[in-house]
Design an enzyme around this catalytic site. Structure first.
Site, PDB file in Angstrom:
ATOM      1  N   CYS A 117      39.754  42.959  35.054  1.00 27.00           N
ATOM      2  CA  CYS A 117      39.845  41.781  35.005  1.00 27.00           C
ATOM      3  C   CYS A 117      40.377  41.432  36.494  1.00 27.00           C
ATOM      4  O   CYS A 117      41.191  42.039  37.238  1.00 27.00           O
ATOM      5  CB  CYS A 117      40.860  41.108  34.118  1.00 27.00           C
ATOM      6  N   PRO A 118      39.601  40.312  37.171  1.00 26.54           N
ATOM      7  CA  PRO A 118      38.880  39.575  36.600  1.00 26.54           C
ATOM      8  C   PRO A 118      37.316  39.927  36.894  1.00 26.54           C
ATOM      9  O   PRO A 118      36.307  38.900  36.745  1.00 26.54           O
ATOM     10  CB  PRO A 118      39.255  38.269  37.410  1.00 26.54           C
TER      11      PRO A 118
END
Length: 99
Positions: free
Chosen positions: A20-21
Site C-alpha cells: 500500500c498504496p
C-alpha cells in the site's frame, strides 16, 4: 508484469509483492489507459488491498465485478467506469515509476 488476455478481452495487472498504496495507484493508472467498460484483472498480495480496492472502485466510479481470495494473494476483476476527470488525465501521462 502486465499482459493482455485476448481470449477474454481482459487486461492483467500483477502487483503481487507491492505494498500500500502502490496496488491501488497502479490499478488507477492502468484503468485510465483503458476504454470505458473494459475489464482489468488485478493480482495483489497486500492484505490492505482487500479493503482499499473496493473503496477505490466505489469512489472512482469503477465496477468491482468480483474478488477472489487465492490464499497468499487476492484477485480483483474491475470494469472501468465511464467518466475520466481532468486530474486523472494528468495522472495517466506520468510514468508508473513516479507513483
Amino acid at each position: 508484469m502486465e499482459e493482455s488476455r485476448e481470449d477474454t478481452g481482459e487486461i492483467l495487472l500483477d502487483v503481487i509483492g507491492q505494498q500500500c498504496p502502490l496496488p491501488v495507484l497502479r490499478t488507477r493508472k492502468r484503468l485510465l489507459r483503458l476504454a470505458p467498460r473494459a475489464l482489468l484483472r488485478v493480482f495483489a498480495s497486500d492484505p490492505v488491498a482487500r479493503i482499499d480496492m473496493p473503496h477505490f472502485c466505489a469512489e472512482a466510479g469503477h465496477e468491482l465485478v468480483e474478488i477472489r481470495d487465492r490464499g497468499t494473494w487476492i484477485e480483483f476483476l474491475i470494469r472501468r467506469g465511464e467518466n475520466i476527470h481532468e486530474e486523472d488525465e494528468d495522472l495517466a501521462s506520468k510514468p508508473v515509476r513516479s507513483l
